[in-house]
Write a protein that holds these residues in place. Sequence first.
Motif, PDB file in Angstrom:
ATOM      1  N   THR A 128       0.848  -1.188   0.000  1.00 38.47           N
ATOM      2  CA  THR A 128       0.000   0.000   0.000  1.00 38.47           C
ATOM      3  C   THR A 128       0.881   1.234   0.000  1.00 38.47           C
ATOM      4  OG1 THR A 128      -1.666   1.255   1.232  1.00 38.47           O
ATOM      5  CG2 THR A 128      -0.124  -0.028   2.539  1.00 38.47           C
ATOM      6  N   GLY A 129       0.339   2.325  -0.490  1.00 38.35           N
ATOM      7  CA  GLY A 129       1.031   3.590  -0.350  1.00 38.35           C
ATOM      8  C   GLY A 129       0.599   4.271   0.935  1.00 38.35           C
ATOM      9  N   GLY A 130       0.920   5.537   1.056  1.00 38.79           N
ATOM     10  CA  GLY A 130       0.483   6.315   2.209  1.00 38.79           C
ATOM     11  C   GLY A 130       1.467   6.253   3.364  1.00 38.79           C
ATOM     12  N   ARG A 131       1.178   7.076   4.366  1.00 38.38           N
ATOM     13  CA  ARG A 131       2.122   7.234   5.481  1.00 38.38           C
ATOM     14  C   ARG A 131       2.310   5.951   6.283  1.00 38.38           C
ATOM     15  NH1 ARG A 131      -1.351  11.767   8.007  1.00 38.38           N
ATOM     16  NH2 ARG A 131      -2.856  10.727   6.650  1.00 38.38           N
ATOM     17  N   ASN A 132       1.226   5.252   6.561  1.00 32.50           N
ATOM     18  CA  ASN A 132       1.354   4.059   7.399  1.00 32.50           C
ATOM     19  C   ASN A 132       2.054   2.929   6.653  1.00 32.50           C
ATOM     20  OD1 ASN A 132      -1.867   4.624   9.003  1.00 32.50           O
ATOM     21  ND2 ASN A 132       0.106   5.564   9.368  1.00 32.50           N
ATOM     22  N   GLY A 133       1.736   2.785   5.372  1.00 30.98           N
ATOM     23  CA  GLY A 133       2.388   1.747   4.569  1.00 30.98           C
ATOM     24  C   GLY A 133       3.879   2.004   4.434  1.00 30.98           C
ATOM     25  N   ARG A 145       4.551   8.931  -6.586  1.00 29.89           N
ATOM     26  CA  ARG A 145       4.087   7.577  -6.924  1.00 29.89           C
ATOM     27  C   ARG A 145       4.347   6.633  -5.748  1.00 29.89           C
ATOM     28  NH1 ARG A 145       2.892   4.985 -11.534  1.00 29.89           N
ATOM     29  NH2 ARG A 145       4.505   3.384 -11.494  1.00 29.89           N
ATOM     30  N   ASN A 146       3.419   5.732  -5.514  1.00 31.21           N
ATOM     31  CA  ASN A 146       3.591   4.806  -4.395  1.00 31.21           C
ATOM     32  C   ASN A 146       4.836   3.940  -4.568  1.00 31.21           C
ATOM     33  OD1 ASN A 146       1.333   5.732  -3.037  1.00 31.21           O
ATOM     34  ND2 ASN A 146      -0.050   4.264  -3.998  1.00 31.21           N
ATOM     35  N   VAL A 147       5.112   3.535  -5.811  1.00 33.18           N
ATOM     36  CA  VAL A 147       6.283   2.680  -6.029  1.00 33.18           C
ATOM     37  C   VAL A 147       7.574   3.446  -5.761  1.00 33.18           C
ATOM     38  CG1 VAL A 147       6.351   3.079  -8.536  1.00 33.18           C
ATOM     39  CG2 VAL A 147       7.416   1.042  -7.579  1.00 33.18           C
ATOM     40  N   GLY A 164      -3.509   0.965   3.553  1.00 35.96           N
ATOM     41  CA  GLY A 164      -3.575   2.096   4.471  1.00 35.96           C
ATOM     42  C   GLY A 164      -4.998   2.629   4.457  1.00 35.96           C
ATOM     43  N   VAL A 165      -5.521   2.963   5.603  1.00 37.49           N
ATOM     44  CA  VAL A 165      -6.892   3.494   5.679  1.00 37.49           C
ATOM     45  C   VAL A 165      -6.817   5.027   5.661  1.00 37.49           C
ATOM     46  CG1 VAL A 165      -9.004   3.592   7.057  1.00 37.49           C
ATOM     47  CG2 VAL A 165      -7.622   1.498   7.029  1.00 37.49           C
ATOM     48  N   GLY A 166      -7.468   5.640   4.694  1.00 36.09           N
ATOM     49  CA  GLY A 166      -7.470   7.104   4.626  1.00 36.09           C
ATOM     50  C   GLY A 166      -8.426   7.706   5.634  1.00 36.09           C
ATOM     51  N   THR A 180     -11.970   7.020   5.057  1.00 32.33           N
ATOM     52  CA  THR A 180     -12.236   5.571   4.981  1.00 32.33           C
ATOM     53  C   THR A 180     -11.845   4.951   3.639  1.00 32.33           C
ATOM     54  OG1 THR A 180     -14.547   5.539   4.189  1.00 32.33           O
ATOM     55  CG2 THR A 180     -14.232   5.742   6.577  1.00 32.33           C
ATOM     56  N   HIS A 181     -11.142   5.711   2.769  1.00 28.16           N
ATOM     57  CA  HIS A 181     -10.732   5.066   1.517  1.00 28.16           C
ATOM     58  C   HIS A 181      -9.633   4.055   1.789  1.00 28.16           C
ATOM     59  CE1 HIS A 181      -7.262   7.967   1.009  1.00 28.16           C
ATOM     60  NE2 HIS A 181      -6.773   6.986   0.287  1.00 28.16           N
ATOM     61  N   VAL A 182      -9.619   3.027   0.956  1.00 27.63           N
ATOM     62  CA  VAL A 182      -8.503   2.067   0.942  1.00 27.63           C
ATOM     63  C   VAL A 182      -8.084   1.891  -0.512  1.00 27.63           C
ATOM     64  CG1 VAL A 182      -8.996   0.767   3.063  1.00 27.63           C
ATOM     65  CG2 VAL A 182     -10.137   0.110   0.931  1.00 27.63           C
ATOM     66  N   ALA A 183      -6.809   1.548  -0.732  1.00 20.67           N
ATOM     67  CA  ALA A 183      -6.240   1.572  -2.070  1.00 20.67           C
ATOM     68  C   ALA A 183      -6.662   2.921  -2.686  1.00 20.67           C
ATOM     69  CB  ALA A 183      -6.712   0.361  -2.876  1.00 20.67           C
ATOM     70  N   SER A 184      -7.208   2.941  -3.909  1.00 15.82           N
ATOM     71  CA  SER A 184      -7.775   4.209  -4.403  1.00 15.82           C
ATOM     72  C   SER A 184      -9.276   4.059  -4.584  1.00 15.82           C
ATOM     73  CB  SER A 184      -7.085   4.666  -5.700  1.00 15.82           C
ATOM     74  OG  SER A 184      -5.810   5.208  -5.418  1.00 15.82           O
ATOM     75  N   LEU A 185      -9.892   3.367  -3.645  1.00 18.24           N
ATOM     76  CA  LEU A 185     -11.349   3.204  -3.623  1.00 18.24           C
ATOM     77  C   LEU A 185     -11.913   4.219  -2.641  1.00 18.24           C
ATOM     78  CD1 LEU A 185     -11.484  -0.709  -3.504  1.00 18.24           C
ATOM     79  CD2 LEU A 185     -11.564   0.796  -5.518  1.00 18.24           C
ATOM     80  N   PRO A 227     -10.892  12.472  -4.665  1.00 15.73           N
ATOM     81  CA  PRO A 227     -10.863  13.697  -3.867  1.00 15.73           C
ATOM     82  C   PRO A 227      -9.486  14.015  -3.279  1.00 15.73           C
ATOM     83  CG  PRO A 227     -12.017  11.914  -2.715  1.00 15.73           C
ATOM     84  CD  PRO A 227     -11.709  11.410  -4.087  1.00 15.73           C
ATOM     85  N   LYS A 228      -8.614  12.995  -3.234  1.00 12.78           N
ATOM     86  CA  LYS A 228      -7.242  13.230  -2.746  1.00 12.78           C
ATOM     87  C   LYS A 228      -6.320  13.253  -3.965  1.00 12.78           C
ATOM     88  CE  LYS A 228      -3.657  10.983   0.053  1.00 12.78           C
ATOM     89  NZ  LYS A 228      -3.319   9.846   0.921  1.00 12.78           N
ATOM     90  N   PRO A 229      -5.430  14.243  -4.074  1.00 12.44           N
ATOM     91  CA  PRO A 229      -4.579  14.314  -5.254  1.00 12.44           C
ATOM     92  C   PRO A 229      -3.611  13.112  -5.338  1.00 12.44           C
ATOM     93  CG  PRO A 229      -4.397  16.305  -3.886  1.00 12.44           C
ATOM     94  CD  PRO A 229      -5.201  15.326  -3.127  1.00 12.44           C
ATOM     95  N   THR A 272      -6.306  11.231 -10.777  1.00 12.85           N
ATOM     96  CA  THR A 272      -6.330  10.031 -11.616  1.00 12.85           C
ATOM     97  C   THR A 272      -5.414   8.972 -11.013  1.00 12.85           C
ATOM     98  OG1 THR A 272      -6.674  11.470 -13.513  1.00 12.85           O
ATOM     99  CG2 THR A 272      -6.110   9.184 -13.977  1.00 12.85           C
ATOM    100  N   ARG A 273      -5.973   7.799 -10.837  1.00 12.89           N
ATOM    101  CA  ARG A 273      -5.283   6.718 -10.132  1.00 12.89           C
ATOM    102  C   ARG A 273      -5.637   5.384 -10.762  1.00 12.89           C
ATOM    103  NH1 ARG A 273      -4.665   7.667  -4.248  1.00 12.89           N
ATOM    104  NH2 ARG A 273      -4.238   9.879  -3.979  1.00 12.89           N
ATOM    105  N   ILE A 274      -4.978   4.333 -10.268  1.00 11.20           N
ATOM    106  CA  ILE A 274      -5.309   2.957 -10.649  1.00 11.20           C
ATOM    107  C   ILE A 274      -5.508   2.210  -9.337  1.00 11.20           C
ATOM    108  CG2 ILE A 274      -4.482   0.864 -11.804  1.00 11.20           C
ATOM    109  CD1 ILE A 274      -2.649   2.615 -13.478  1.00 11.20           C
TER     110      ILE A 274
END
Length: 268
Positions: free
Chosen positions: A42-47, A85-87, A159-161, A164-169, A190-192, A195-197
């Motif tokens: 996962t991306g994000g701070r916790n990941g 990018r998360n990668v 990571g939980v946004g 409540t989003h997870v991944a880019s859902l 809604p979070k920059p 455009t995501r996958i």
Amino acid sequence: MSAPQLVVHRDKELMAQAAAARLITKIVDAQAARGSASVVLTGGRNGNGLLAALAAAPARDAVDWSRLDLWWGDERFLPEGDPERNVTQAREALLDSVPLDPARVHPMPASGGRYGGDADAAAAAYAEELAAAAGPEHYRSAATAAGGDVPAFDVLMLGVGPDTHVASLFPELPAVRETERTVVGVHGAPKPPPTRISLTLPAIRAAREVWLLAAGEDKANAARIALSGAGEIQAPAAGAYGRSRTLWLLDAAAASQLPRDLYPPASA
Ligand SMILES: O=C1O[C@H](COP(=O)(O)O)[C@@H](O)[C@H](O)[C@H]1O
């Protein structure tokens, strides 16, 4: 579907270290049992905190990094090498410092390359890559039967946004309603960046274990909503679960709004 289990740690540093130790053990066990392991990052701070803790853990050398398949749960659709990018962030936190087999590292496509600005085409290509890697043990859900298979991931981290989003859902967007495809392009997030996958909920639920990471005060409301019976369209984290285990790894701040009967008194 597995019911969520909760582990609450004192603070986010300890949570990252404990989750990293847990991941090392999981990978080592999977490699002993099946010869290789597959993990969805996962991306994000916790990941990224978890990956950095793993990089610093002496026990990281217990992992056979050459027999590990790495996938991503989502990606920000930006040019190759973009720091957002998360990668890119995962490489910096851990991947560049361990001897992975490059053929087993599967980042989601970047914008501007083969797929130009077409996130939907890039998502379809990633779905094909997943389907090609699905082995005899793959999980074919009714939902993925139409759109392809995915490997039986050992651990899929999310990571939980704060929303409540997870991944880019993201709540209420079309991607969280997807029931057939395993990977989709996400537009208007809604979070920059917008455009995501993202893997879809059916693909996420194909994993043996799903670990949801939530640390920090800004995650407290999201954890409360997702764990209090909300629907997955309004609270995507509520729809993320694994076939054998769904584990919420929280710190005390993120758990501060949960009803006390949801988890036993603090772990460590
Ligand atoms: O943008 C994203 O955000 C979520 C959560 O990130 P956080 O910094 O609030 O922990 C992350 O799970 C997702 O992979 C990422 O693309």
